[in-house]
Design a protein around this motif. Structure first.
Motif, PDB file in Angstrom:
ATOM      1  N   MET A   1      12.275  -7.973 -10.004  1.00 51.80           N
ATOM      2  CA  MET A   1      11.975  -7.756 -11.413  1.00 51.80           C
ATOM      3  C   MET A   1      11.808  -6.261 -11.666  1.00 51.80           C
ATOM      4  O   MET A   1      11.230  -5.542 -10.847  1.00 51.80           O
ATOM      5  CB  MET A   1      10.687  -8.486 -11.784  1.00 51.80           C
ATOM      6  N   HIS A   2      12.317  -5.815 -12.793  1.00 52.78           N
ATOM      7  CA  HIS A   2      12.077  -4.444 -13.241  1.00 52.78           C
ATOM      8  C   HIS A   2      10.693  -4.391 -13.877  1.00 52.78           C
ATOM      9  O   HIS A   2      10.351  -5.228 -14.707  1.00 52.78           O
ATOM     10  CB  HIS A   2      13.137  -4.011 -14.255  1.00 52.78           C
ATOM     11  N   VAL A   3       9.899  -3.425 -13.472  1.00 53.15           N
ATOM     12  CA  VAL A   3       8.561  -3.221 -14.043  1.00 53.15           C
ATOM     13  C   VAL A   3       8.637  -1.945 -14.874  1.00 53.15           C
ATOM     14  O   VAL A   3       8.859  -0.855 -14.327  1.00 53.15           O
ATOM     15  CB  VAL A   3       7.485  -3.124 -12.949  1.00 53.15           C
ATOM     16  N   GLU A   4       8.485  -2.093 -16.169  1.00 58.91           N
ATOM     17  CA  GLU A   4       8.681  -0.992 -17.114  1.00 58.91           C
ATOM     18  C   GLU A   4       7.866   0.251 -16.769  1.00 58.91           C
ATOM     19  O   GLU A   4       8.340   1.364 -16.914  1.00 58.91           O
ATOM     20  CB  GLU A   4       8.335  -1.461 -18.530  1.00 58.91           C
ATOM     21  N   SER A   5       6.649   0.060 -16.279  1.00 56.75           N
ATOM     22  CA  SER A   5       5.769   1.202 -16.017  1.00 56.75           C
ATOM     23  C   SER A   5       6.092   1.931 -14.708  1.00 56.75           C
ATOM     24  O   SER A   5       5.485   2.946 -14.400  1.00 56.75           O
ATOM     25  CB  SER A   5       4.315   0.737 -15.992  1.00 56.75           C
ATOM     26  N   ARG A   6       7.068   1.428 -13.952  1.00 56.99           N
ATOM     27  CA  ARG A   6       7.431   2.040 -12.667  1.00 56.99           C
ATOM     28  C   ARG A   6       8.808   2.667 -12.760  1.00 56.99           C
ATOM     29  O   ARG A   6       9.663   2.199 -13.488  1.00 56.99           O
ATOM     30  CB  ARG A   6       7.388   1.006 -11.551  1.00 56.99           C
ATOM     31  N   GLN A   7       9.031   3.689 -11.953  1.00 54.26           N
ATOM     32  CA  GLN A   7      10.298   4.416 -11.982  1.00 54.26           C
ATOM     33  C   GLN A   7      11.135   4.180 -10.724  1.00 54.26           C
ATOM     34  O   GLN A   7      12.035   4.949 -10.432  1.00 54.26           O
ATOM     35  CB  GLN A   7      10.023   5.917 -12.144  1.00 54.26           C
ATOM     36  N   ASP A   8      10.853   3.109  -9.998  1.00 48.24           N
ATOM     37  CA  ASP A   8      11.525   2.890  -8.713  1.00 48.24           C
ATOM     38  C   ASP A   8      12.424   1.656  -8.706  1.00 48.24           C
ATOM     39  O   ASP A   8      12.443   0.888  -7.756  1.00 48.24           O
ATOM     40  CB  ASP A   8      10.520   2.847  -7.568  1.00 48.24           C
ATOM     41  N   ASN A   9      13.177   1.465  -9.795  1.00 50.38           N
ATOM     42  CA  ASN A   9      14.159   0.391  -9.887  1.00 50.38           C
ATOM     43  C   ASN A   9      13.463  -0.964  -9.801  1.00 50.38           C
ATOM     44  O   ASN A   9      12.352  -1.116 -10.260  1.00 50.38           O
ATOM     45  CB  ASN A   9      15.255   0.559  -8.831  1.00 50.38           C
ATOM     46  N   LEU A  10      14.111  -1.939  -9.219  1.00 51.58           N
ATOM     47  CA  LEU A  10      13.541  -3.276  -9.127  1.00 51.58           C
ATOM     48  C   LEU A  10      12.491  -3.351  -8.026  1.00 51.58           C
ATOM     49  O   LEU A  10      12.674  -2.789  -6.952  1.00 51.58           O
ATOM     50  CB  LEU A  10      14.633  -4.297  -8.791  1.00 51.58           C
ATOM     51  N   LEU A  11      11.399  -4.076  -8.299  1.00 51.01           N
ATOM     52  CA  LEU A  11      10.482  -4.467  -7.245  1.00 51.01           C
ATOM     53  C   LEU A  11      10.966  -5.807  -6.742  1.00 51.01           C
ATOM     54  O   LEU A  11      11.477  -6.621  -7.514  1.00 51.01           O
ATOM     55  CB  LEU A  11       9.055  -4.606  -7.771  1.00 51.01           C
ATOM     56  N   SER A  12      10.801  -6.068  -5.465  1.00 47.20           N
ATOM     57  CA  SER A  12      11.298  -7.313  -4.895  1.00 47.20           C
ATOM     58  C   SER A  12      10.421  -7.761  -3.743  1.00 47.20           C
ATOM     59  O   SER A  12       9.775  -6.945  -3.086  1.00 47.20           O
ATOM     60  CB  SER A  12      12.726  -7.122  -4.390  1.00 47.20           C
ATOM     61  N   ILE A  13      10.429  -9.072  -3.508  1.00 47.79           N
ATOM     62  CA  ILE A  13       9.804  -9.634  -2.320  1.00 47.79           C
ATOM     63  C   ILE A  13      10.808 -10.517  -1.603  1.00 47.79           C
ATOM     64  O   ILE A  13      11.722 -11.067  -2.224  1.00 47.79           O
ATOM     65  CB  ILE A  13       8.534 -10.458  -2.634  1.00 47.79           C
TER      66      ILE A  13
ATOM     67  N   VAL B   1       4.847 -17.672   1.298  1.00 53.37           N
ATOM     68  CA  VAL B   1       4.550 -16.587   2.219  1.00 53.37           C
ATOM     69  C   VAL B   1       5.380 -15.371   1.820  1.00 53.37           C
ATOM     70  O   VAL B   1       6.609 -15.418   1.846  1.00 53.37           O
ATOM     71  CB  VAL B   1       4.869 -16.983   3.683  1.00 53.37           C
ATOM     72  N   VAL B   2       4.689 -14.306   1.416  1.00 53.41           N
ATOM     73  CA  VAL B   2       5.357 -13.048   1.082  1.00 53.41           C
ATOM     74  C   VAL B   2       5.529 -12.287   2.384  1.00 53.41           C
ATOM     75  O   VAL B   2       4.547 -11.853   2.997  1.00 53.41           O
ATOM     76  CB  VAL B   2       4.537 -12.220   0.067  1.00 53.41           C
ATOM     77  N   LYS B   3       6.789 -12.140   2.826  1.00 49.79           N
ATOM     78  CA  LYS B   3       7.070 -11.518   4.117  1.00 49.79           C
ATOM     79  C   LYS B   3       7.162 -10.001   4.019  1.00 49.79           C
ATOM     80  O   LYS B   3       6.745  -9.293   4.917  1.00 49.79           O
ATOM     81  CB  LYS B   3       8.359 -12.090   4.692  1.00 49.79           C
ATOM     82  N   THR B   4       7.752  -9.498   2.928  1.00 49.74           N
ATOM     83  CA  THR B   4       7.811  -8.056   2.716  1.00 49.74           C
ATOM     84  C   THR B   4       7.928  -7.775   1.224  1.00 49.74           C
ATOM     85  O   THR B   4       8.266  -8.672   0.441  1.00 49.74           O
ATOM     86  CB  THR B   4       8.970  -7.396   3.495  1.00 49.74           C
ATOM     87  N   VAL B   5       7.636  -6.543   0.870  1.00 51.10           N
ATOM     88  CA  VAL B   5       7.696  -6.094  -0.515  1.00 51.10           C
ATOM     89  C   VAL B   5       8.561  -4.836  -0.541  1.00 51.10           C
ATOM     90  O   VAL B   5       8.354  -3.925   0.263  1.00 51.10           O
ATOM     91  CB  VAL B   5       6.284  -5.791  -1.066  1.00 51.10           C
ATOM     92  N   MET B   6       9.529  -4.811  -1.448  1.00 52.63           N
ATOM     93  CA  MET B   6      10.466  -3.695  -1.505  1.00 52.63           C
ATOM     94  C   MET B   6      10.461  -3.052  -2.885  1.00 52.63           C
ATOM     95  O   MET B   6      10.101  -3.686  -3.867  1.00 52.63           O
ATOM     96  CB  MET B   6      11.877  -4.204  -1.189  1.00 52.63           C
TER      97      MET B   6
ATOM     98  N   ALA C   1       0.836  -1.210   0.000  1.00 47.12           N
ATOM     99  CA  ALA C   1       0.000   0.000   0.000  1.00 47.12           C
ATOM    100  C   ALA C   1       0.865   1.252   0.000  1.00 47.12           C
ATOM    101  O   ALA C   1       0.619   2.187  -0.775  1.00 47.12           O
ATOM    102  CB  ALA C   1      -0.939  -0.012   1.195  1.00 47.12           C
ATOM    103  N   SER C   2       1.897   1.285   0.847  1.00 47.54           N
ATOM    104  CA  SER C   2       2.721   2.488   0.934  1.00 47.54           C
ATOM    105  C   SER C   2       3.563   2.712  -0.315  1.00 47.54           C
ATOM    106  O   SER C   2       3.974   3.833  -0.591  1.00 47.54           O
ATOM    107  CB  SER C   2       3.616   2.425   2.180  1.00 47.54           C
ATOM    108  N   ARG C   3       3.815   1.644  -1.077  1.00 48.31           N
ATOM    109  CA  ARG C   3       4.648   1.745  -2.281  1.00 48.31           C
ATOM    110  C   ARG C   3       3.828   1.644  -3.573  1.00 48.31           C
ATOM    111  O   ARG C   3       4.382   1.529  -4.657  1.00 48.31           O
ATOM    112  CB  ARG C   3       5.717   0.657  -2.234  1.00 48.31           C
ATOM    113  N   ASN C   4       2.500   1.668  -3.420  1.00 46.79           N
ATOM    114  CA  ASN C   4       1.594   1.614  -4.577  1.00 46.79           C
ATOM    115  C   ASN C   4       1.877   0.417  -5.483  1.00 46.79           C
ATOM    116  O   ASN C   4       1.949   0.547  -6.703  1.00 46.79           O
ATOM    117  CB  ASN C   4       1.649   2.924  -5.370  1.00 46.79           C
ATOM    118  N   ILE C   5       2.025  -0.748  -4.866  1.00 47.00           N
ATOM    119  CA  ILE C   5       2.238  -1.990  -5.610  1.00 47.00           C
ATOM    120  C   ILE C   5       0.932  -2.771  -5.554  1.00 47.00           C
ATOM    121  O   ILE C   5       0.420  -3.077  -4.476  1.00 47.00           O
ATOM    122  CB  ILE C   5       3.395  -2.801  -4.999  1.00 47.00           C
ATOM    123  N   THR C   6       0.390  -3.086  -6.720  1.00 41.62           N
ATOM    124  CA  THR C   6      -0.895  -3.777  -6.796  1.00 41.62           C
ATOM    125  C   THR C   6      -0.713  -5.290  -6.662  1.00 41.62           C
ATOM    126  O   THR C   6       0.394  -5.814  -6.831  1.00 41.62           O
ATOM    127  CB  THR C   6      -1.588  -3.492  -8.136  1.00 41.62           C
TER     128      THR C   6
END
Length: 85
Positions: free
Chosen positions: A51-63, A72-77, A21-26
């Motif tokens: 993974m790099h998400v082309e539509s985002r400008q915040d480098n790699l998304l990671s879990i 179990v997804v413990k955190t999202v970065m 929610a805080s990082r606007n990740i759906t």
């Protein structure tokens, strides 16, 4: 939510949902990350997926996740960088 890649249900912790929610990740971005991202294992059950998400400008998304009877997804970065080892 279900991962076809890992063939298990996905459980998202409260902490991970708050980070999403805080990082606007759906949920759809999270699922795409789980299904298509690069996996690096810490040990037999703990790992990161990024993974790099082309539509985002915040480098790699990671879990950070644990794989046992479910994933179990413990955190999202975001702004993630792999550590060199």
């Amino acid at each position: 939510m279900y991962s076809h890649r890992f063939k298990v249900d996905i459980y998202i912790t409260r902490h991970a949902r708050e980070r999403m929610a805080s990082r606007n990740i759906t949920e759809s971005e999270l699922l795409e990350l789980i299904e298509r991202g690069t996996v690096k294992y810490k040990d037999a059950t703990r790992f990161w997926i990024a993974m790099h998400v082309e539509s985002r400008q915040d480098n790699l998304l990671s879990i950070a996740a644990v794989l046992e009877d479910k994933l179990v997804v413990k955190t999202v970065m975001h702004h993630f960088e792999w550590e060199d080892k």
